[in-house]
Design an enzyme around this catalytic site. Structure first.
Site, PDB file in Angstrom:
ATOM      1  N   HIS A  32       0.842  -1.213   0.000  1.00 49.78           N
ATOM      2  CA  HIS A  32       0.000   0.000   0.000  1.00 49.78           C
ATOM      3  C   HIS A  32       0.876   1.261   0.000  1.00 49.78           C
ATOM      4  CE1 HIS A  32      -3.020  -2.611   2.428  1.00 49.78           C
ATOM      5  NE2 HIS A  32      -3.559  -2.435   1.239  1.00 49.78           N
ATOM      6  N   LYS A  63     -17.058  -5.291   9.305  1.00 51.53           N
ATOM      7  CA  LYS A  63     -15.814  -6.005   9.609  1.00 51.53           C
ATOM      8  C   LYS A  63     -15.396  -5.708  11.039  1.00 51.53           C
ATOM      9  CE  LYS A  63     -13.642  -6.382   5.049  1.00 51.53           C
ATOM     10  NZ  LYS A  63     -12.478  -5.976   4.247  1.00 51.53           N
ATOM     11  N   ARG A  96      -2.009  -6.282  -7.271  1.00 54.33           N
ATOM     12  CA  ARG A  96      -0.839  -7.126  -6.997  1.00 54.33           C
ATOM     13  C   ARG A  96      -0.672  -8.208  -8.040  1.00 54.33           C
ATOM     14  NH1 ARG A  96      -2.925  -8.581  -1.193  1.00 54.33           N
ATOM     15  NH2 ARG A  96      -4.712  -8.655  -2.569  1.00 54.33           N
ATOM     16  N   SER A  99      -2.575  -7.487   4.075  1.00 52.74           N
ATOM     17  CA  SER A  99      -2.720  -7.116   5.483  1.00 52.74           C
ATOM     18  C   SER A  99      -2.964  -8.362   6.328  1.00 52.74           C
ATOM     19  CB  SER A  99      -3.894  -6.152   5.663  1.00 52.74           C
ATOM     20  OG  SER A  99      -3.703  -4.997   4.904  1.00 52.74           O
TER      21      SER A  99
HETATM   22  O1  PNS Z   1      -8.524  -2.475   1.281  1.00 52.03           O
HETATM   23  P1  PNS Z   1      -9.779  -3.056   0.713  1.00 52.03           P
HETATM   24  O2  PNS Z   1     -10.566  -3.774   1.775  1.00 52.03           O
HETATM   25  O3  PNS Z   1      -9.525  -3.900  -0.503  1.00 52.03           O
HETATM   26  O4  PNS Z   1     -10.659  -1.794   0.230  1.00 52.03           O
HETATM   27  C1  PNS Z   1     -11.936  -1.964  -0.300  1.00 52.03           C
HETATM   28  C2  PNS Z   1     -12.653  -0.609  -0.434  1.00 52.03           C
HETATM   29  C3  PNS Z   1     -12.639   0.132   0.871  1.00 52.03           C
HETATM   30  C4  PNS Z   1     -11.975   0.222  -1.485  1.00 52.03           C
HETATM   31  C5  PNS Z   1     -14.122  -0.921  -0.886  1.00 52.03           C
HETATM   32  O5  PNS Z   1     -14.678  -1.888  -0.044  1.00 52.03           O
HETATM   33  C6  PNS Z   1     -14.992   0.319  -0.871  1.00 52.03           C
HETATM   34  O6  PNS Z   1     -14.862   1.187  -1.707  1.00 52.03           O
HETATM   35  N1  PNS Z   1     -15.882   0.398   0.124  1.00 52.03           N
HETATM   36  C7  PNS Z   1     -16.764   1.518   0.329  1.00 52.03           C
HETATM   37  C8  PNS Z   1     -18.185   1.166  -0.076  1.00 52.03           C
HETATM   38  C9  PNS Z   1     -18.399   1.401  -1.554  1.00 52.03           C
HETATM   39  O7  PNS Z   1     -18.105   2.461  -2.077  1.00 52.03           O
HETATM   40  N2  PNS Z   1     -18.931   0.366  -2.253  1.00 52.03           N
HETATM   41  C10 PNS Z   1     -19.236   0.458  -3.651  1.00 52.03           C
HETATM   42  C11 PNS Z   1     -18.039   0.327  -4.555  1.00 52.03           C
HETATM   43  S1  PNS Z   1     -17.299  -1.241  -4.480  1.00 52.03           S
END
Ligand code: PNS
Length: 161
Positions: free
Chosen positions: A18, A42, A92, A130
């Site tokens: 990251h 979560k 990745r 992570s």
């Molecule tokens: O680090 P991660 O868990 O892969 O990140 C995922 C993240 C936070 C980018 C994704 O879950 C997100 O955008 N969540 C916010 C809710 C949202 O916008 N959902 C619609 C688009 S997927």
């Protein structure tokens, strides 16, 4: 016109993969806002405030154009609040692609003016996650090459018996 991007994620915790994406994105955009998602579904190891503090320290030398903030709800709303036209995500491996493609299309459906920009993770961090870093830390393994120093200290403190 200034180019603003958000880099959203769970960052529980931030890894060196990251961090590498953030470092490179900071050179591509005039302002980069790293967004730590507060996800009620979560149960994270670290609170949003703890993650913000760790990331703020990790990116402290990147320059004035990098900020860290927590957010709830949709990434596109976080982008809009920050007047960002771009969402940055790291890739990745091919295995990341499908989910990322789905997210990018969803976000574009929700907000036409926001584009997702993918940066390939550095090769040496392609294996990292992570979850993996937490597991190695939990069982006393060496995590110095996986996470930035503030995260390493926090993980070691959290799992110290
Ligand atoms: O680090 P991660 O868990 O892969 O990140 C995922 C993240 C936070 C980018 C994704 O879950 C997100 O955008 N969540 C916010 C809710 C949202 O916008 N959902 C619609 C688009 S997927």
């Amino acid at each position: 016109m200034s180019r603003v991007a958000v880099f959203p994620g769970s960052f529980d915790p931030m890894t060196n993969a990251h961090l590498d994406v953030a470092r490179r994105a900071a050179t591509l955009f005039d302002r980069l806002v790293i967004g730590v998602l507060n996800n009620p579904r979560k149960s994270p190891l670290f609170s949003v405030d703890e993650r913000i503090a760790q990331i703020t320290e990790a990116v402290s030398e990147f320059g004035q154009n990098v900020e860290v903030a927590g957010f709830d709800g949709l990434t596109v709303d976080f982008a809009r609040r920050n007047q960002a036209g771009f969402i940055v995500r790291g890739l990745r491996a091919v295995s990341d692609f499908e989910a990322e493609l789905q997210m990018a299309h969803t976000n574009r459906r929700l907000q036409r003016g926001v584009d997702t920009v993918f940066l390939m993770s550095a090769l040496e961090f392609g294996y990292l996650s992570s979850t993996l870093a937490k597991e190695v830390a939990q069982f006393g393994g060496e995590i110095g090459e996986m996470v930035p120093p503030p995260v390493r200290s926090a993980l070691e403190a959290r799992f110290r018996t």
